[in-house]
Design an enzyme around this catalytic site. Structure first.
Site, PDB file in Angstrom:
ATOM      1  N   HIS A  24       0.714  -1.123  -0.099  1.00 31.49           N
ATOM      2  CA  HIS A  24       0.017  -0.048   0.045  1.00 31.49           C
ATOM      3  C   HIS A  24       0.778   1.092  -0.026  1.00 31.49           C
ATOM      4  O   HIS A  24       1.746   1.484   0.781  1.00 31.49           O
ATOM      5  CB  HIS A  24      -0.943  -0.084   1.235  1.00 31.49           C
ATOM      6  CG  HIS A  24      -1.551   1.421   1.411  1.00 31.49           C
ATOM      7  ND1 HIS A  24      -1.346   2.073   2.497  1.00 31.49           N
ATOM      8  CD2 HIS A  24      -2.449   1.882   0.758  1.00 31.49           C
ATOM      9  CE1 HIS A  24      -2.152   3.229   2.336  1.00 31.49           C
ATOM     10  NE2 HIS A  24      -2.986   2.895   1.193  1.00 31.49           N
ATOM     11  N   SER A  25       0.470   2.224  -0.847  1.00 33.66           N
ATOM     12  CA  SER A  25       1.254   3.490  -1.054  1.00 33.66           C
ATOM     13  C   SER A  25       2.768   3.347  -0.983  1.00 33.66           C
ATOM     14  O   SER A  25       3.371   2.434  -1.975  1.00 33.66           O
ATOM     15  CB  SER A  25       0.757   4.319   0.267  1.00 33.66           C
ATOM     16  OG  SER A  25       1.086   5.455   0.260  1.00 33.66           O
ATOM     17  N   ARG A  26       3.414   3.773  -0.138  1.00 33.62           N
ATOM     18  CA  ARG A  26       4.714   3.807   0.300  1.00 33.62           C
ATOM     19  C   ARG A  26       5.183   2.285   0.166  1.00 33.62           C
ATOM     20  O   ARG A  26       6.346   1.904  -0.410  1.00 33.62           O
ATOM     21  CB  ARG A  26       5.392   4.314   1.339  1.00 33.62           C
ATOM     22  CG  ARG A  26       6.995   4.635   1.534  1.00 33.62           C
ATOM     23  CD  ARG A  26       7.277   5.313   2.626  1.00 33.62           C
ATOM     24  NE  ARG A  26       8.494   5.607   2.992  1.00 33.62           N
ATOM     25  CZ  ARG A  26       9.748   4.772   3.179  1.00 33.62           C
ATOM     26  NH1 ARG A  26       9.480   3.246   3.785  1.00 33.62           N
ATOM     27  NH2 ARG A  26      10.968   5.142   3.056  1.00 33.62           N
TER      28      ARG A  26
END
Length: 288
Positions: free
Chosen positions: A100-102
């Site tokens: 997720h994301s980073r």
């Protein structure tokens, strides 16, 4: 069946904490959370993927894991090395990633850097490196951030009298449902005299990586991913931050599918029931 059971994983220099979900002997999946989040990021999604063996990690400096040394400066390129050491500790020669994301960027770097080990890649509301620019911009960015890191004083951590107020503070970072924020808060705070403080390494919040990556490098990174890749973007999430990246990166990945789901940046928590079937279908088509 693993049901969010706690695990401790030792790698050189760190004691990492994790949550374990799913079926023993199922296809191994490493779940990597986003910036200043923790393994609770997958509390709502992992139970819906019970046929797989999922390890959701607390990255160094987050959740219950140990922190970086005081001399550390944030750099996203450290995390892929840590995550491969986690996989080695688990005895996983080949595995898939949900990031997720980073954490999705970490997964992309892993898939590009050691492609024969990554079977499939799921990216939750992230398309590619978001710190990109021209070479000249990269140099200027480095100069600014080196000086900021070395000269910026660390202020005392904010103490929240209860978890409710801490969760509501967490909701200010990205739009996120209260129950999702509370799950991250319960795992992501430490009890101190007078209340609770955030457990994540506050340098990750105050300082960004001093390295800004040129556009050509960012495009070359995603173009070199060999694993089947599933982009699951939120309609009110990352696309609102960097629409160009969302339209640019996915087509560069040789074997990819792109889906959109309703919700914000944490749609995999707030709207797990919409995200899980996409992942199940993708894994069933790509994991033998």
């Amino acid at each position: 069946m693993f049901k969010g059971e706690e695990r401790t994983i030792e790698i050189p220099g760190f004691t990492l904490k994790a949550k374990e979900w799913g079926t023993p002997g199922g296809a191994p999946v490493l779940a990597i959370h986003g910036w200043i989040d923790n393994a609770a990021s997958f509390d709502f999604l992992a139970p819906l993927l019970s046929e797989f063996h999922i390890i959701a990690i607390d990255l160094p400096g987050c959740g219950h894991s140990s922190h970086q040394p005081l001399s550390h400066i944030p750099n996203i390129l450290y995390d892929p090395f840590y995550m491969f050491q986690v996989a080695d500790n688990l005895g996983w020669d080949k595995f898939s990633i949900i990031g997720h994301s980073r954490g999705g960027i970490v997964g992309e770097v892993m898939a590009a850097g050691w492609p024969e080990r990554i079977q499939a890649l799921v990216l939750l509301d992230i398309a590619g490196l978001y710190l990109v620019g021209t070479p000249e911009e990269c140099i200027e960015y480095a100069r600014t951030n080196f000086q900021l890191y070395l000269r910026h004083p660390m202020k005392p951590a904010t103490i929240f009298p209860d978890l409710d107020l801490a969760a509501k503070d967490r909701m200010k970072t990205f739009p996120i449902a209260y129950q999702s924020a509370l799950a991250l808060t319960e795992r992501g705070t430490n009890k101190v005299e007078g209340g609770y403080v955030w457990a994540f390494d506050r340098r990750e919040l105050l300082f960004r990586s001093p390295i800004k990556y040129p556009h050509d490098m960012a495009k070359a990174l995603v173009s070199s991913i060999q694993a089947p890749t599933c982009f699951i973007m939120a309609t009110e999430g990352y696309v609102k931050i960097d629409e160009k990246a969302v339209t640019l990166y996915p087509p560069l990945v040789p074997h990819h599918v792109l889906h959109f789901v309703p919700g914000g940046h944490h749609a995999h928590m707030d709207n797990a029931a919409a995200v899980a079937p996409i992942i199940l279908d993708f894994f069933k088509k790509n994991l033998n």
